[in-house]
Motif scaffolding. Structure first.
Motif, PDB file in Angstrom:
ATOM      1  N   UNK A 192       6.149   1.044 -11.185  1.00 57.26           N
ATOM      2  CA  UNK A 192       5.646   0.496 -12.587  1.00 57.26           C
ATOM      3  C   UNK A 192       5.357  -1.002 -11.892  1.00 57.26           C
ATOM      4  N   UNK A 193       6.260  -1.655 -11.119  1.00 56.81           N
ATOM      5  CA  UNK A 193       5.999  -3.113 -10.998  1.00 56.81           C
ATOM      6  C   UNK A 193       4.805  -2.930 -10.181  1.00 56.81           C
ATOM      7  N   UNK A 194       4.440  -2.186  -9.042  1.00 55.67           N
ATOM      8  CA  UNK A 194       3.161  -2.390  -8.319  1.00 55.67           C
ATOM      9  C   UNK A 194       2.066  -2.285  -9.129  1.00 55.67           C
ATOM     10  N   UNK A 195       2.106  -1.587 -10.101  1.00 57.89           N
ATOM     11  CA  UNK A 195       0.950  -1.373 -10.989  1.00 57.89           C
ATOM     12  C   UNK A 195       0.634  -2.678 -11.894  1.00 57.89           C
ATOM     13  N   UNK A 196       1.891  -3.555 -11.887  1.00 60.10           N
ATOM     14  CA  UNK A 196       1.547  -4.869 -12.816  1.00 60.10           C
ATOM     15  C   UNK A 196       0.907  -5.602 -11.844  1.00 60.10           C
ATOM     16  N   UNK A 197       1.137  -5.845 -10.442  1.00 62.21           N
ATOM     17  CA  UNK A 197       0.730  -6.778  -9.496  1.00 62.21           C
ATOM     18  C   UNK A 197      -0.646  -7.056  -9.637  1.00 62.21           C
ATOM     19  N   UNK A 198      -1.126  -8.139  -9.642  1.00 64.81           N
ATOM     20  CA  UNK A 198      -2.330  -8.728  -9.657  1.00 64.81           C
ATOM     21  C   UNK A 198      -3.136  -8.855  -8.465  1.00 64.81           C
ATOM     22  N   UNK A 199      -2.092  -9.270  -7.448  1.00 67.84           N
ATOM     23  CA  UNK A 199      -2.558  -9.456  -5.930  1.00 67.84           C
ATOM     24  C   UNK A 199      -2.580  -8.043  -5.093  1.00 67.84           C
ATOM     25  N   UNK A 200      -3.789  -7.671  -4.713  1.00 66.43           N
ATOM     26  CA  UNK A 200      -3.870  -6.334  -4.004  1.00 66.43           C
ATOM     27  C   UNK A 200      -2.857  -6.168  -2.926  1.00 66.43           C
ATOM     28  N   UNK A 201      -2.470  -7.117  -2.189  1.00 68.59           N
ATOM     29  CA  UNK A 201      -1.688  -7.129  -1.113  1.00 68.59           C
ATOM     30  C   UNK A 201      -0.024  -6.822  -1.509  1.00 68.59           C
ATOM     31  N   UNK A 202       0.242  -7.595  -2.680  1.00 69.91           N
ATOM     32  CA  UNK A 202       1.483  -7.464  -3.158  1.00 69.91           C
ATOM     33  C   UNK A 202       1.467  -5.944  -3.936  1.00 69.91           C
ATOM     34  N   UNK A 203       0.455  -5.529  -4.615  1.00 65.73           N
ATOM     35  CA  UNK A 203       0.411  -4.038  -5.275  1.00 65.73           C
ATOM     36  C   UNK A 203       0.744  -3.161  -3.734  1.00 65.73           C
ATOM     37  N   UNK A 204       0.069  -3.311  -2.767  1.00 70.56           N
ATOM     38  CA  UNK A 204       0.111  -2.276  -1.598  1.00 70.56           C
ATOM     39  C   UNK A 204       1.564  -2.523  -1.229  1.00 70.56           C
ATOM     40  N   UNK A 205       2.180  -3.684  -0.865  1.00 68.03           N
ATOM     41  CA  UNK A 205       3.558  -3.528  -0.494  1.00 68.03           C
ATOM     42  C   UNK A 205       4.666  -2.921  -1.369  1.00 68.03           C
ATOM     43  N   UNK A 206       4.468  -3.297  -2.463  1.00 68.89           N
ATOM     44  CA  UNK A 206       5.329  -2.750  -3.694  1.00 68.89           C
ATOM     45  C   UNK A 206       5.214  -1.058  -3.842  1.00 68.89           C
ATOM     46  N   UNK A 207       3.834  -0.511  -3.519  1.00 70.99           N
ATOM     47  CA  UNK A 207       3.722   0.741  -3.701  1.00 70.99           C
ATOM     48  C   UNK A 207       4.244   1.516  -2.379  1.00 70.99           C
ATOM     49  N   UNK A 208       4.171   0.947  -1.253  1.00 75.41           N
ATOM     50  CA  UNK A 208       4.763   1.276  -0.180  1.00 75.41           C
ATOM     51  C   UNK A 208       6.132   1.298  -0.214  1.00 75.41           C
ATOM     52  N   UNK A 209       6.896   0.499  -0.851  1.00 75.05           N
ATOM     53  CA  UNK A 209       8.299   0.319  -0.864  1.00 75.05           C
ATOM     54  C   UNK A 209       8.596   1.693  -1.747  1.00 75.05           C
ATOM     55  N   UNK A 210       7.670   1.972  -2.845  1.00 70.82           N
ATOM     56  CA  UNK A 210       8.153   3.164  -3.761  1.00 70.82           C
ATOM     57  C   UNK A 210       8.062   4.368  -3.150  1.00 70.82           C
ATOM     58  N   UNK A 211       6.947   4.531  -2.171  1.00 74.72           N
ATOM     59  CA  UNK A 211       6.785   5.620  -1.439  1.00 74.72           C
ATOM     60  C   UNK A 211       7.888   5.847  -0.547  1.00 74.72           C
ATOM     61  N   UNK A 212       8.585   4.656   0.119  1.00 76.38           N
ATOM     62  CA  UNK A 212       9.881   4.770   1.015  1.00 76.38           C
ATOM     63  C   UNK A 212      10.827   5.633   0.142  1.00 76.38           C
ATOM     64  N   UNK A 213      11.049   4.845  -0.998  1.00 72.16           N
ATOM     65  CA  UNK A 213      12.028   5.226  -1.942  1.00 72.16           C
ATOM     66  C   UNK A 213      11.840   6.726  -2.280  1.00 72.16           C
ATOM     67  N   UNK A 214      10.842   7.435  -2.451  1.00 71.31           N
ATOM     68  CA  UNK A 214      10.274   8.679  -2.797  1.00 71.31           C
ATOM     69  C   UNK A 214      10.932   9.556  -1.401  1.00 71.31           C
TER      70      UNK A 214
END
Length: 174
Positions: free
Chosen positions: A123-145
């Protein structure tokens, strides 16, 4: 299987202790104004926990991020990871005290907590306005998955989860 429980607890407690910065306080009243409202334990790990990397500054090898909400999003992800660490430690400690909890029950409990954390981070990744930060946080979510699907979430915590906070501290900041 008490060793499994103890290993999970030690790994998570070490992680939780390592996540707090020197200026961290456990006083919820001292939390920044951008802290999300706390949810009950059944909805996943959230709450007003101080960030461990939100105040990081870019190094020479890390470009400055210019998106308006990067500090807020990264700070919230830090709080989620720390709150998740504490929840995982509490789950492990409770299972250790409860002699009737089986290893499978502990694994299921850890997997649910990790899955909830992944959803909150996503959910936080979806809020990120910076695409690099969005990707970083999305990658963390995938690791958690991956941790939520791991055959041994306790092992995953000690091998993979412990690498997430330093990665965020290094790469997720304004």
């Amino acid at each position: 299987m008490t060793a499994l429980r103890a290993a999970a607890l030690v790994a998570v407690l070490a992680l939780a202790a390592g996540c707090q910065s020197d200026d961290t306080t456990d006083d919820p009243a001292a939390a920044p104004a951008t802290t999300a409202p706390a949810a009950d334990a059944s909805t996943g790990p959230t709450g007003s926990v101080e960030p461990f990397a939100a105040s990081s500054t870019p190094s020479a090898s890390t470009p400055a991020v210019t998106a308006a909400n990067t500090a807020e999003v990264c700070g919230e992800v830090d709080r989620l990871i720390l709150a998740g660490s504490k929840k995982l430690a509490a789950d492990s400690a409770e299972a250790t005290r409860d002699k009737e909890t089986t290893p499978d029950e502990l694994n299921d409990r850890l997997k649910r907590t990790i899955a909830g954390l992944a959803g909150d981070v996503r959910k936080q990744a979806a809020r990120a306005e910076d695409p690099e930060i969005e990707k970083l946080i999305t990658d963390v979510a995938k690791q958690l998955d991956g941790g939520a699907k791991a055959a041994s979430p306790a092992k995953w915590l000690g091998e993979t989860f412990v690498d997430i906070p330093p990665k965020l501290a290094r790469d997720c900041h304004a």
